[in-house]
Design a protein around this motif. Structure first.
Motif, PDB file in Angstrom:
ATOM      1  N   LEU A  11      44.215  48.314 -14.479  1.00 37.40           N
ATOM      2  CA  LEU A  11      44.081  49.478 -15.351  1.00 37.40           C
ATOM      3  C   LEU A  11      43.249  49.186 -16.595  1.00 37.40           C
ATOM      4  O   LEU A  11      42.436  50.001 -17.021  1.00 37.40           O
ATOM      5  N   TYR A  29      42.442  53.171 -19.656  1.00 32.05           N
ATOM      6  CA  TYR A  29      43.891  53.304 -19.814  1.00 32.05           C
ATOM      7  C   TYR A  29      44.357  52.772 -21.161  1.00 32.05           C
ATOM      8  O   TYR A  29      45.134  53.427 -21.868  1.00 32.05           O
ATOM      9  N   ILE A  49      49.250  58.087 -13.327  1.00 34.06           N
ATOM     10  CA  ILE A  49      48.311  57.607 -14.352  1.00 34.06           C
ATOM     11  C   ILE A  49      46.916  58.170 -14.082  1.00 34.06           C
ATOM     12  O   ILE A  49      46.206  58.589 -15.005  1.00 34.06           O
TER      13      ILE A  49
END
Length: 362
Positions: free
Chosen positions: A170, A306, A341
Motif C-alpha cells: 500500500l 495510501y 481500501i
C-alpha cells in the motif's frame, strides 16, 4: 454443456498456468479445440437466435488462423505472423467491439498506477500518463505492447491496476484518476460472467472467444525476457496500430482485456472492476512528450497514495468481533468494494482537482 456453462468453463481454465513441460502451442491448441467441441455440442443455440453452424465455422477459421500465426512467429516469419493477424482482424466481422462512453457512469472513471521510485515523493498528473516519447527506452515488453512503443494502460478500478502491477504494498504505489472526455471503441477481449452478457451480443462474443483465449494465457515464467504468451495479443495490437481498423463502422483504437493476475482471495462479485484497456500512442508528430490524441481524451488528477491519505483522514475499517481469544473479521467477499481500501481511495481521488495535459507537456 449449454452456452453459459461453456463461458464459465473458459473463465476457469484461464486461471490455470500450463505445465512447465508443456509448449504454449500445445496448451493453446488443446484449449481452443476443447472450446470448439463444446460449442459444436451446445444444446441451447436456438434460445439465443444464433446460427450454430456459422458460429462453429467461424471458430474453426479463427483457430486455424491463430495457430498458423503462432507457427509463423516460432519459425521467425514475424512479418507473416503480423500479416496473418491483421488480415484476420480485417476480415472477421463478428469480432466484438466495446464502445467506451464519456457520459456513462460506468465508463467515465479510469485509474493508473505507478510504483514508488527512490527519492521521489510523488508523481504529478503528466507523470501518470504513458511513458513520454523521449523516454521510450524505458518501455518494457507487456501483454499488449512491444519494447519502445508507448502504450497507455488504464483500469476500471484501483483493484485492477493493483493486480496488473503485481500487488505492490500500500505504501509503495501511487494512483491517479483519469476521467474520460471523449467516446472511443476497443476490441473487446475481456472475460465476463456468463449471466451478465446481453443476449444480442452472444453471437459476436462466441466468435471472439478464440482470440480472447489466445490473448489471456497466464505467463508461465514471469521473469523471462521473452514471454510466448504475449505473442498473439502483441500481434493484435500491432494490427490495430498499423491498419487503424474499423469494425462494424467503428474506429478501434485499442483493446479491452481482463487481468490474468487476479488473486482469488478477493471475491468482489463485479468482475467488470477487473477491466483494463490498452491504448497505443497514435500521434508521433511530437518527438517528445505525450501522444496528443490520447491526452486530449482524458482529464487526470495528480497521484496520491495510501500513506498520504490516511495521514489526512483515517480510512473506514472493518469491524472485528472477539470470541474468547479468537478474532473474527468479516470475510472479504462480504465486504462491499466501495468500503475497501481501493474503493475508499477511489472516492478520495474523485474529490481531487482534475487537470488537462497542457501543450507544454506534449
Amino acid at each position: 454443456m449449454n452456452i453459459q456453462e461453456i463461458i464459465n468453463w473458459i473463465n476457469c481454465e484461464l486461471t490455470k498456468v500450463r505445465k512447465s513441460d508443456e509448449m504454449l502451442e500445445d496448451h493453446l491448441k488443446t484449449l481452443l479445440d476443447s472450446y470448439l467441441n463444446k460449442v459444436s455440442c451446445a444444446s441451447d443455440f436456438d434460445s439465443y437466435g444464433i446460427d450454430q453452424k456459422r458460429v462453429v465455422e467461424n471458430i474453426k477459421d479463427s483457430i486455424e488462423t491463430i495457430m498458423s500465426a503462432l507457427d509463423q512467429y516460432s519459425s521467425a516469419h514475424i512479418v507473416g505472423c503480423i500479416n496473418t493477424i491483421s488480415k484476420y482482424l480485417k476480415d472477421n466481422e463478428n469480432l466484438f467491439v466495446l464502445e467506451i462512453k464519456a457520459d456513462s457512469q460506468e465508463d467515465k472513471n479510469w485509474y493508473r498506477m505507478r510504483v514508488q521510485e527512490r527519492y521521489k515523493r510523488k508523481f504529478f498528473a503528466d507523470e501518470m500518463f504513458h511513458i513520454p516519447f523521449e523516454l521510450r527506452g524505458k518501455v518494457n515488453t507487456q501483454r499488449y505492447s512491444l519494447p519502445g512503443y508507448p502504450c497507455l494502460y488504464i483500469s476500471r478500478s484501483i483493484w485492477a491496476t493493483w493486480e496488473e502491477m503485481h500487488e505492490p504494498q500500500l505504501a509503495q504505489f501511487w494512483v491517479s484518476l483519469l476521467k474520460l472526455q471523449e467516446n472511443f471503441c476497443v476490441l473487446d477481449l475481456r472475460l465476463r460472467n456468463s449471466d451478465s452478457i446481453n443476449k444480442d451480443d452472444m453471437n459476436n462474443i462466441l466468435c471472439t472467444l478464440p482470440l480472447v483465449i489466445s490473448s489471456s494465457i497466464k505467463v508461465l515464467n514471469p521473469d523471462d525476457n521473452f514471454k510466448p504468451e504475449y505473442i498473439i495479443p502483441q500481434m493484435v495490437m500491432l494490427g490495430i496500430v498499423e491498419n487503424q481498423y474499423k469494425i462494424n463502422d467503428k474506429d478501434v483504437i485499442g483493446c479491452a482485456y481482463t487481468s490474468t493476475q487476479r488473486n482469488d482471495f478477493f471475491e468482489w462479485k463485479d468482475v467488470s472492476k477487473l477491466d483494463n484497456i490498452a491504448l497505443p500512442a497514435r500521434n508521433f508528430i511530437n518527438k517528445k512528450g505525450l501522444c496528443s490524441s490520447l491526452s486530449s481524451m482524458f482529464e487526470i488528477t495528480d497521484s496520491t497514495n495510501y500513506d498520504y491519505e490516511v495521514l489526512k483522514k483515517p480510512f473506514q475499517t472493518l469491524l472485528v468481533n472477539v470470541t474468547g481469544t479468537t478474532f473474527q473479521m468479516n470475510e472479504i467477499q462480504e465486504q462491499n468494494y466501495k468500503d475497501s481500501i481501493f474503493g475508499q481511495l477511489e472516492k478520495r481521488l474523485n474529490e481531487q482537482k482534475l487537470k488537462k495535459l497542457t501543450e507544454e507537456r506534449l
